[in-house]
Scaffold this motif. Structure first.
Motif, PDB file in Angstrom:
ATOM      1  N   CYS A 142     -12.815   1.619   2.638  1.00  0.00           N
ATOM      2  CA  CYS A 142     -11.807   2.162   1.725  1.00  0.00           C
ATOM      3  C   CYS A 142     -10.872   3.110   2.480  1.00  0.00           C
ATOM      4  O   CYS A 142      -9.654   3.033   2.338  1.00  0.00           O
ATOM      5  N   ILE A 143     -11.437   3.982   3.301  1.00  0.00           N
ATOM      6  CA  ILE A 143     -10.639   4.928   4.080  1.00  0.00           C
ATOM      7  C   ILE A 143      -9.741   4.171   5.061  1.00  0.00           C
ATOM      8  O   ILE A 143      -8.565   4.499   5.218  1.00  0.00           O
ATOM      9  N   ALA A 144     -10.272   3.149   5.703  1.00  0.00           N
ATOM     10  CA  ALA A 144      -9.482   2.360   6.656  1.00  0.00           C
ATOM     11  C   ALA A 144      -8.308   1.678   5.957  1.00  0.00           C
ATOM     12  O   ALA A 144      -7.177   1.677   6.473  1.00  0.00           O
ATOM     13  N   SER A 145      -8.553   1.118   4.783  1.00  0.00           N
ATOM     14  CA  SER A 145      -7.490   0.461   4.023  1.00  0.00           C
ATOM     15  C   SER A 145      -6.418   1.463   3.612  1.00  0.00           C
ATOM     16  O   SER A 145      -5.216   1.211   3.757  1.00  0.00           O
ATOM     17  N   MET A 146      -6.840   2.600   3.110  1.00  0.00           N
ATOM     18  CA  MET A 146      -5.898   3.637   2.697  1.00  0.00           C
ATOM     19  C   MET A 146      -5.092   4.163   3.885  1.00  0.00           C
ATOM     20  O   MET A 146      -3.882   4.389   3.777  1.00  0.00           O
ATOM     21  N   THR A 147      -5.762   4.346   5.010  1.00  0.00           N
ATOM     22  CA  THR A 147      -5.080   4.807   6.232  1.00  0.00           C
ATOM     23  C   THR A 147      -4.008   3.803   6.641  1.00  0.00           C
ATOM     24  O   THR A 147      -2.880   4.187   6.985  1.00  0.00           O
ATOM     25  N   ASN A 148      -4.349   2.526   6.562  1.00  0.00           N
ATOM     26  CA  ASN A 148      -3.398   1.467   6.895  1.00  0.00           C
ATOM     27  C   ASN A 148      -2.184   1.504   5.962  1.00  0.00           C
ATOM     28  O   ASN A 148      -1.034   1.422   6.416  1.00  0.00           O
ATOM     29  N   HIS A 149      -2.432   1.652   4.672  1.00  0.00           N
ATOM     30  CA  HIS A 149      -1.327   1.741   3.704  1.00  0.00           C
ATOM     31  C   HIS A 149      -0.430   2.940   4.010  1.00  0.00           C
ATOM     32  O   HIS A 149       0.800   2.816   3.995  1.00  0.00           O
ATOM     33  N   LEU A 150      -1.045   4.078   4.251  1.00  0.00           N
ATOM     34  CA  LEU A 150      -0.267   5.294   4.518  1.00  0.00           C
ATOM     35  C   LEU A 150       0.546   5.169   5.804  1.00  0.00           C
ATOM     36  O   LEU A 150       1.698   5.621   5.865  1.00  0.00           O
ATOM     37  N   THR A 151      -0.019   4.544   6.826  1.00  0.00           N
ATOM     38  CA  THR A 151       0.705   4.332   8.084  1.00  0.00           C
ATOM     39  C   THR A 151       1.937   3.464   7.846  1.00  0.00           C
ATOM     40  O   THR A 151       3.034   3.768   8.327  1.00  0.00           O
ATOM     41  N   LYS A 152       1.772   2.399   7.083  1.00  0.00           N
ATOM     42  CA  LYS A 152       2.904   1.509   6.764  1.00  0.00           C
ATOM     43  C   LYS A 152       3.948   2.236   5.917  1.00  0.00           C
ATOM     44  O   LYS A 152       5.152   2.055   6.118  1.00  0.00           O
TER      45      LYS A 152
END
Length: 197
Positions: free
Chosen positions: A128-138
């Motif tokens: 979940c954290i990895a997915s959220m981090t990816n979204h925030l980076t984009k």
């Protein structure tokens, strides 16, 4: 005809998880009996111990199953969003709103934390954290989110806030009213991440 062992193992696990999920979702973890789920699954206590170790291990398996279903539902809702930002907001708020559903409320947001501890330490949390981090980076790359924020740290904080909001709803005397307040506050927190134009 003799069925493959792998198929029989999967069937036994599925029966135990289904029986436990029903019991945990209706009477709760503390009131559920291992004898009840093994009997309703038509299996022995030995099968439960073999596959899950104990009742707590079975709860972890039930939570993993529900969590997977929640992720699919969250993605279905978010995929309809017109923008990447709205997709991100919808993912977060849909997760929180699921705390209104009785089975999810009891298993994921009441009994799960009481028995297994902090949800941030559960095995599913890192994905979940990895997915959220990816979204925030984009979103930073798109110029939507302020560039000064570290995406992973921000993801951890958002994850914690959404988990606390869901647990607050689940443990509230008036979940509907609490949900409205939590979603409004959560959306306002997320707005603070946006770059001002």
């Amino acid at each position: 005809m003799h069925r493959p062992r792998k198929e029989m193992i999967a069937e036994t696990r599925a029966k135990l998880i289904a029986a436990a999920r029903h019991a945990f979702g209706t009477v709760g973890y503390a009131e559920s009996s291992m004898d009840d789920f093994t009997a309703s699954a038509g299996l022995t206590r030995g099968a439960l111990y073999h596959h899950f170790g104990d009742k707590k291990g079975l709860l972890q398996a039930v939570i993993a199953e529900i969590d997977g279903e929640m992720a699919v539902r969250v993605n279905e809702v978010a995929s309809k969003a017109p923008t990447r930002w709205q997709h991100f907001v919808d993912e977060c708020t849909t997760y929180i709103e699921m705390a209104l559903e009785p089975e999810i409320q009891r298993i994921m947001f009441r009994d799960g934390p009481a028995v297994l501890g902090d949800p941030a330490q559960w095995p599913n949390a890192s994905a979940c954290i990895a997915s959220m981090t990816n979204h925030l980076t984009k979103l930073q790359d798109d110029g939507v989110v302020v560039p000064e924020l570290d995406p992973e740290t921000t993801a951890l904080l958002i994850n914690g806030a959404s988990s606390q909001a869901a647990q607050r709803i689940a443990n509230s005397g008036d979940p509907e009213a609490t949900s409205k307040k939590a979603i409004a506050a959560f959306k306002q927190l997320l707005e603070g991440l946006r770059r001002k134009t």
